[in-house]
Design a protein around this motif. Structure first.
Motif, short mmCIF file in Angstrom:
data_model
loop_
_atom_site.label_atom_id
_atom_site.label_comp_id
_atom_site.label_asym_id
_atom_site.label_seq_id
_atom_site.Cartn_x
_atom_site.Cartn_y
_atom_site.Cartn_z
N ASN A 51 0.83 -1.21 0.00
CA ASN A 51 0.00 0.00 0.00
C ASN A 51 0.86 1.25 0.00
O ASN A 51 0.55 2.23 -0.69
N GLU A 52 1.93 1.23 0.78
CA GLU A 52 2.83 2.38 0.83
C GLU A 52 3.47 2.63 -0.54
O GLU A 52 3.55 3.77 -1.00
N GLU A 55 0.88 4.07 -2.88
CA GLU A 55 0.55 5.47 -2.56
C GLU A 55 1.52 6.43 -3.22
O GLU A 55 1.15 7.52 -3.64
N PHE A 134 -1.51 10.15 2.38
CA PHE A 134 -1.67 8.75 2.04
C PHE A 134 -2.81 8.59 1.05
O PHE A 134 -3.80 9.34 1.10
N ASN A 135 -2.68 7.64 0.17
CA ASN A 135 -3.74 7.32 -0.79
C ASN A 135 -4.13 5.86 -0.62
O ASN A 135 -3.27 4.99 -0.51
N ALA A 136 -5.43 5.60 -0.60
CA ALA A 136 -5.91 4.23 -0.45
C ALA A 136 -7.11 4.02 -1.36
O ALA A 136 -7.81 4.98 -1.71
#
Length: 301
Positions: A51-52, A55, A134-136
């Motif tokens: 996820n990181e 992002e 952060f983007n999710a």
């Protein structure tokens, strides 16, 4: 901050396209998702790393900074400003007769001290910097966003309870203020941006807050009229079909569409389109009657 190779984490090359990044992320996210790997600490850690990496690399601006500044990409703008200031200072020293100059390693030391890696007496106080955004991505079914509901998300090992308003659209992005990366030296936290991926497996087609539905109508009902039962998104309704209804006729059911985003109690409309089905496997008697009808119509014309 140790350098993390986000490309390696996603298993892609540095010249990967946006589509390659998205494909790699989805494949790995499904593989290591906590729901599919309960109580698996290794999978949980891997999922966070994936996820990181996504992002950063899925955002063109952040990816450019990462490619240029590596682990310092979050502070790219400050890096540029500091470097310009250092160069100006070097030019001033040169014009005053100091020909010592500055190397890249000198600047690296300067930058490290600026961000707290060796703050010694006589150096400037550490600056405050805003945390990373952060983007999710959150995948939902269209039925999930027909009503407002609460959901708990896990971001960087922290549980965040959010309310998802009814009427959220596919690929819509909402901002959760202050739930991004932690600020540096007392700076404000970054924000969390959530993009919704909404899957529609229903017979309804959605366009904004309006819904569209195709309904089969048998020939006899279309010719003679009558009453039919039609599904809406939240139940069934009875409709009166007018005699001699034509194929492709549209009927609007006011207020039977999708909820309007952040407009409590307001709904769009449902548009029903009739598709007339011609009967098959006619009996001998039916063929005889249709023949009589055709002769009658020919006689009248």
């Amino acid at each position: 901050m140790a350098f993390i190779d986000y490309y390696k984490i996603l298993g892609i090359s540095k010249n990967a396209s946006d589509g390659d990044i998205k494909k790699a992320y989805r494949k790995l996210a499904r593989k290591y998702h906590p729901d599919l790997n309960p109580n698996d600490k290794v999978a949980e850690k891997k999922f966070k790393e994936i996820n990181e990496a996504n992002e950063v690399l899925s955002n063109p601006e952040n990816r450019k900074k990462y490619d240029e500044y590596g682990e310092h990409w979050v502070h790219a703008e400050d890096y540029k400003k500091a470097k310009q200031q250092q160069k100006r200072y070097a030019r001033q020293q040169t014009s005053q007769g100091d020909f010592g100059g500055y190397s890249d390693s000198d600047f690296s030391d300067f930058f490290s001290s600026m961000f707290g890696r060796g703050h010694t007496k006589g150096q400037r106080r550490q600056g405050q910097f805003r945390g990373q955004d952060f983007n999710a991505q959150l995948e939902l079914n269209i039925k999930d966003v027909y009503t407002s509901h609460k959901r708990t998300l896990t971001v960087n090992n922290k549980n965040i309870r959010i309310t998802i308003p009814a009427g959220v659209e596919n690929e819509q992005v909402i901002k959760i203020k202050g739930h991004g990366g932690k600020g540096i030296n007392g700076g404000p936290n970054g924000d969390l941006y959530i993009q919704f991926s909404i899957h529609n497996t229903t017979p309804f087609k959605r366009d904004g807050h309006n819904l569209y539905l195709s309904v089969d109508l048998d020939l006899y009902k279309a010719l003679l009229g009558g009453e039919i039962t039609v599904n809406t998104f939240d139940g069934k309704v009875k409709l009166t079909v007018k005699p001699e209804t034509q194929n492709g006729t549209k009927v609007k059911l006011k207020g039977k569409g999708f909820p309007k985003y952040k407009k409590e109690g307001q709904f769009g409309d449902l548009y029903v389109t009739y598709t007339i089905k011609t009967p098959k496997n006619l009996s001998a008697k039916e063929k005889e009657l249709f023949t009589e009808l055709s002769k009658l119509r020919a006689y009248e014309n």
